[in-house]
Write a protein that holds these residues in place. Structure first.
Motif, PDB file in Angstrom:
ATOM      1  N   PHE A  73       0.878  -1.233  -0.016  1.00  0.00           N
ATOM      2  CA  PHE A  73       0.001  -0.370  -0.118  1.00  0.00           C
ATOM      3  C   PHE A  73       0.827   1.197  -0.117  1.00  0.00           C
ATOM      4  O   PHE A  73       1.916   1.258   0.621  1.00  0.00           O
ATOM      5  N   THR A  74       0.290   2.242  -0.596  1.00  0.00           N
ATOM      6  CA  THR A  74       1.180   3.622  -0.796  1.00  0.00           C
ATOM      7  C   THR A  74       1.215   4.173   0.570  1.00  0.00           C
ATOM      8  O   THR A  74       2.280   4.933   0.821  1.00  0.00           O
ATOM      9  N   ASN A  75       0.193   4.292   1.270  1.00  0.00           N
ATOM     10  CA  ASN A  75       0.382   4.930   2.685  1.00  0.00           C
ATOM     11  C   ASN A  75       0.847   3.984   3.830  1.00  0.00           C
ATOM     12  O   ASN A  75       0.731   4.458   4.952  1.00  0.00           O
ATOM     13  N   HIS A 238       1.644 -10.504  11.024  1.00  0.00           N
ATOM     14  CA  HIS A 238       1.330  -9.602   9.745  1.00  0.00           C
ATOM     15  C   HIS A 238      -0.150  -9.979   9.579  1.00  0.00           C
ATOM     16  O   HIS A 238      -0.884 -10.880   9.981  1.00  0.00           O
ATOM     17  N   CYS A 239      -0.874  -9.019   8.743  1.00  0.00           N
ATOM     18  CA  CYS A 239      -2.145  -8.942   8.478  1.00  0.00           C
ATOM     19  C   CYS A 239      -2.134  -8.899   6.861  1.00  0.00           C
ATOM     20  O   CYS A 239      -1.283  -9.209   6.181  1.00  0.00           O
ATOM     21  N   SER A 240      -2.758  -7.777   6.404  1.00  0.00           N
ATOM     22  CA  SER A 240      -2.607  -7.345   4.936  1.00  0.00           C
ATOM     23  C   SER A 240      -1.568  -6.311   4.910  1.00  0.00           C
ATOM     24  O   SER A 240      -0.587  -6.189   4.359  1.00  0.00           O
ATOM     25  N   ALA A 241      -1.950  -4.923   5.624  1.00  0.00           N
ATOM     26  CA  ALA A 241      -0.971  -4.012   5.584  1.00  0.00           C
ATOM     27  C   ALA A 241      -0.010  -4.076   6.843  1.00  0.00           C
ATOM     28  O   ALA A 241       1.057  -3.264   6.815  1.00  0.00           O
ATOM     29  N   GLY A 242      -0.356  -4.953   7.860  1.00  0.00           N
ATOM     30  CA  GLY A 242       0.377  -5.128   8.874  1.00  0.00           C
ATOM     31  C   GLY A 242       0.413  -3.917   9.782  1.00  0.00           C
ATOM     32  O   GLY A 242       1.420  -3.361  10.648  1.00  0.00           O
ATOM     33  N   VAL A 243      -0.776  -3.333  10.097  1.00  0.00           N
ATOM     34  CA  VAL A 243      -1.085  -2.270  11.042  1.00  0.00           C
ATOM     35  C   VAL A 243      -2.187  -2.437  11.936  1.00  0.00           C
ATOM     36  O   VAL A 243      -2.110  -2.451  13.201  1.00  0.00           O
ATOM     37  N   GLY A 244      -3.346  -2.542  11.247  1.00  0.00           N
ATOM     38  CA  GLY A 244      -4.484  -2.540  12.246  1.00  0.00           C
ATOM     39  C   GLY A 244      -4.694  -3.926  12.887  1.00  0.00           C
ATOM     40  O   GLY A 244      -4.388  -3.650  14.183  1.00  0.00           O
ATOM     41  N   ARG A 245      -5.063  -4.993  12.415  1.00  0.00           N
ATOM     42  CA  ARG A 245      -5.192  -6.260  12.852  1.00  0.00           C
ATOM     43  C   ARG A 245      -3.857  -6.864  13.471  1.00  0.00           C
ATOM     44  O   ARG A 245      -3.907  -7.181  14.903  1.00  0.00           O
ATOM     45  N   SER A 246      -2.735  -6.364  13.026  1.00  0.00           N
ATOM     46  CA  SER A 246      -1.487  -6.875  13.824  1.00  0.00           C
ATOM     47  C   SER A 246      -1.349  -6.030  14.961  1.00  0.00           C
ATOM     48  O   SER A 246      -0.718  -6.501  16.293  1.00  0.00           O
ATOM     49  N   VAL A 283      -2.919  -0.644  15.508  1.00  0.00           N
ATOM     50  CA  VAL A 283      -4.269  -0.428  15.863  1.00  0.00           C
ATOM     51  C   VAL A 283      -5.021   0.521  15.186  1.00  0.00           C
ATOM     52  O   VAL A 283      -4.858   1.929  15.567  1.00  0.00           O
ATOM     53  N   GLN A 284      -5.547   0.372  13.959  1.00  0.00           N
ATOM     54  CA  GLN A 284      -6.049   1.313  12.957  1.00  0.00           C
ATOM     55  C   GLN A 284      -7.363   2.136  13.348  1.00  0.00           C
ATOM     56  O   GLN A 284      -7.259   3.085  13.006  1.00  0.00           O
ATOM     57  N   THR A 285      -8.218   1.207  13.802  1.00  0.00           N
ATOM     58  CA  THR A 285      -9.535   1.950  14.078  1.00  0.00           C
ATOM     59  C   THR A 285      -9.833   1.965  15.587  1.00  0.00           C
ATOM     60  O   THR A 285      -9.303   1.151  16.180  1.00  0.00           O
TER      61      THR A 285
HETATM   62  C1  LIG Z   1      -7.939   2.479   4.734  1.00  0.00           C
HETATM   63  N1  LIG Z   1      -7.262   1.892   3.871  1.00  0.00           N
HETATM   64  C2  LIG Z   1      -5.787   1.998   3.704  1.00  0.00           C
HETATM   65  O1  LIG Z   1      -5.275   2.891   4.544  1.00  0.00           O
HETATM   66  C3  LIG Z   1      -4.961   1.000   2.817  1.00  0.00           C
HETATM   67  C4  LIG Z   1      -3.881   0.591   3.622  1.00  0.00           C
HETATM   68  C5  LIG Z   1      -4.410  -0.760   4.544  1.00  0.00           C
HETATM   69  C6  LIG Z   1      -4.435  -0.278   6.122  1.00  0.00           C
HETATM   70  C7  LIG Z   1      -4.856  -0.975   6.733  1.00  0.00           C
HETATM   71  C8  LIG Z   1      -5.517  -2.230   6.398  1.00  0.00           C
HETATM   72  N2  LIG Z   1      -5.910  -3.243   7.666  1.00  0.00           N
HETATM   73  S1  LIG Z   1      -4.864  -4.333   8.138  1.00  0.00           S
HETATM   74  O2  LIG Z   1      -3.498  -3.584   8.713  1.00  0.00           O
HETATM   75  O3  LIG Z   1      -5.661  -4.792   9.317  1.00  0.00           O
HETATM   76  O4  LIG Z   1      -4.506  -5.460   6.972  1.00  0.00           O
HETATM   77  C9  LIG Z   1      -5.660  -2.732   4.979  1.00  0.00           C
HETATM   78  C10 LIG Z   1      -5.217  -1.603   4.279  1.00  0.00           C
HETATM   79  N3  LIG Z   1      -4.665   1.917   1.954  1.00  0.00           N
HETATM   80  C11 LIG Z   1      -5.139   1.860   0.287  1.00  0.00           C
HETATM   81  O5  LIG Z   1      -5.917   1.327   0.097  1.00  0.00           O
HETATM   82  C12 LIG Z   1      -4.445   2.736  -0.528  1.00  0.00           C
HETATM   83  C13 LIG Z   1      -5.226   4.163  -0.662  1.00  0.00           C
HETATM   84  C14 LIG Z   1      -5.351   5.049   0.509  1.00  0.00           C
HETATM   85  C15 LIG Z   1      -6.272   4.866   1.346  1.00  0.00           C
HETATM   86  C16 LIG Z   1      -6.343   5.639   2.714  1.00  0.00           C
HETATM   87  C17 LIG Z   1      -5.436   6.636   2.708  1.00  0.00           C
HETATM   88  O6  LIG Z   1      -5.397   7.339   3.852  1.00  0.00           O
HETATM   89  C18 LIG Z   1      -4.123   6.586   1.783  1.00  0.00           C
HETATM   90  C19 LIG Z   1      -4.361   5.755   0.767  1.00  0.00           C
HETATM   91  N4  LIG Z   1      -4.459   2.288  -1.693  1.00  0.00           N
HETATM   92  C20 LIG Z   1      -3.036   1.781  -2.395  1.00  0.00           C
HETATM   93  O7  LIG Z   1      -2.112   1.772  -1.673  1.00  0.00           O
HETATM   94  O8  LIG Z   1      -3.461   1.335  -3.568  1.00  0.00           O
HETATM   95  C21 LIG Z   1      -2.889   0.377  -4.143  1.00  0.00           C
HETATM   96  C22 LIG Z   1      -2.786  -1.016  -3.517  1.00  0.00           C
HETATM   97  C23 LIG Z   1      -3.349   0.351  -5.577  1.00  0.00           C
HETATM   98  C24 LIG Z   1      -1.140   0.822  -4.351  1.00  0.00           C
END
Ligand SMILES: CNC(=O)[C@H](Cc1ccc(NS(=O)(=O)O)cc1)NC(=O)[C@H](Cc1ccc(O)cc1)NC(=O)OC(C)(C)C
Length: 309
Positions: A73-75, A238-246, A283-285
């Motif tokens: 993910f870009t962010n 890990h989870c998907s982004a490695g932040v919320g669930r992790s 802990v994202q949310t």
């Molecule tokens: C709210 N969603 C996100 O922030 C996700 C990253 C993410 C974070 C946490 C989780 N949950 S997890 O940590 O529990 O796996 C899944 C995905 N990011 C994206 O989808 C970002 C877009 C984004 C969203 C929100 C934001 O503030 C900035 C940019 N999209 C993105 O990276 O697009 C690609 C995959 C095509 C390169």
């Protein structure tokens, strides 16, 4: 004259949030009731205080053009100061990079290596990280595909035939399936050395959500610790982004170990604060933050964590 002018004062900054908000264990249930009153009003206020923690820190390695494709993910980029560094390969630029950070736990400041769900192009790096870190446990908190979207590459074998990830051969020795998780024993071999790793996969946690019931997560943490008691080796999470669930999983693990050690205070805010200094959005949310408290209330009220018959 310019030399004589007093240096311009920095603009006033908002006060940094306190780094800790400890709660007496014997007041914790009342604290939860107060925080959750009026539609979780005080939980919302407290969680908002964490919003900017750590965000001023650089992520220069993640931003290198050679490394950008390695980020799911870009962010969600790893801070330079706490990122896991792979052993560089020759002089290959970016060969030390993986989207992963060391994160503190109850037992050590680098107890966990938190990472994104491997991409197909980074799964060999993921196994290099597992090998070079010496870990004996991988905790996975996402499914590979959720609602038709790929959240994580299938980085371990489907059956007992060995699969090579780079020069690391991985074999699934046995698998135990439960309603909310699956435990697999993996044999990893590199050269003449072999290691057994526990792969603990929680399979019913929706992205951006919380497990249902929340106590399923507390049962999973207990199952994890029964198989992987604290040792000096890091645990890969890990989870998907490695932040919320992790981040939610790690925070609950820390808190349950504190309760087991008969701590007088529990500081969930401080734990999340310290983790967010190491990795973004841990802990994202707000609901995940509240879920941690709900699990602790269940344990403190002596609710049996066994699943309903
Ligand atoms: C709210 N969603 C996100 O922030 C996700 C990253 C993410 C974070 C946490 C989780 N949950 S997890 O940590 O529990 O796996 C899944 C995905 N990011 C994206 O989808 C970002 C877009 C984004 C969203 C929100 C934001 O503030 C900035 C940019 N999209 C993105 O990276 O697009 C690609 C995959 C095509 C390169």
């Amino acid at each position: 004259l310019r030399r004589l002018r007093a240096p311009r004062a920095a603009p006033p900054q908002p006060p940094a949030p306190r780094a800790s908000r400890p709660v007496r264990v014997d007041h914790f249930v009342d604290h939860y009731r107060l925080m959750s009153a009026d539609s979780d009003f005080r939980f919302s206020e407290e969680f908002e205080e964490l919003k900017h923690v750590g965000r001023e820190q650089p992520c220069s390695a993640a931003d290198l053009p050679v490394n950008r494709p390695k980020n799911r993910f870009t962010n969600i980029l790893p801070y330079d100061h706490s990122r896991f560094k792979l052993q560089p390969v020759d002089d290959e630029e970016g060969s030390d990079y993986i989207n992963a950070n060391y994160v503190p736990g109850h037992n050590s400041p680098r107890e966990f290596i938190v990472t994104q769900g491997p991409l197909h192009c980074t799964r060999d790096d993921f196994w290099r990280m597992c090998w070079e870190s010496g870990t004996r446990a991988i905790v996975m908190l996402t499914r590979c595909v959720e609602k038709g979207r790929e959240k994580c590459d299938r980085y371990w074998p489907y059956d007992t035939r060995p699969v090579y990830y780079g020069d690391i051969a991985v074999t699934a020795l046995n698998e135990s399936r439960y309603p909310d998780w699956t435990v697999t024993e993996l044999l990893a071999a590199r050269g003449a050395e072999q290691r057994v790793l526990h792969h603990l996969h929680f399979t019913t946690w929706p992205d951006f959500g919380v497990p249902e019931p929340p106590t399923a997560l507390a049962r999973f943490v207990r199952a994890f610790r029964e198989r992987c008691p604290p040792d000096h080796r890091p645990v890969v999470v890990h989870c998907s982004a490695g932040v919320g669930r992790s981040g939610t999983f790690i925070t609950l693990d820390r808190a349950l170990q504190q309760l087991a050690a008969h701590a007088e205070y529990i500081d969930i805010f401080g734990m999340v604060y310290s983790m967010r200094r190491e990795r973004v959005w841990m802990v994202q949310t707000e609901q995940q933050y509240i879920c941690i408290h709900q699990c602790l209330v269940a344990v403190l009220e002596g609710q049996d964590l066994q699943p309903p018959a």
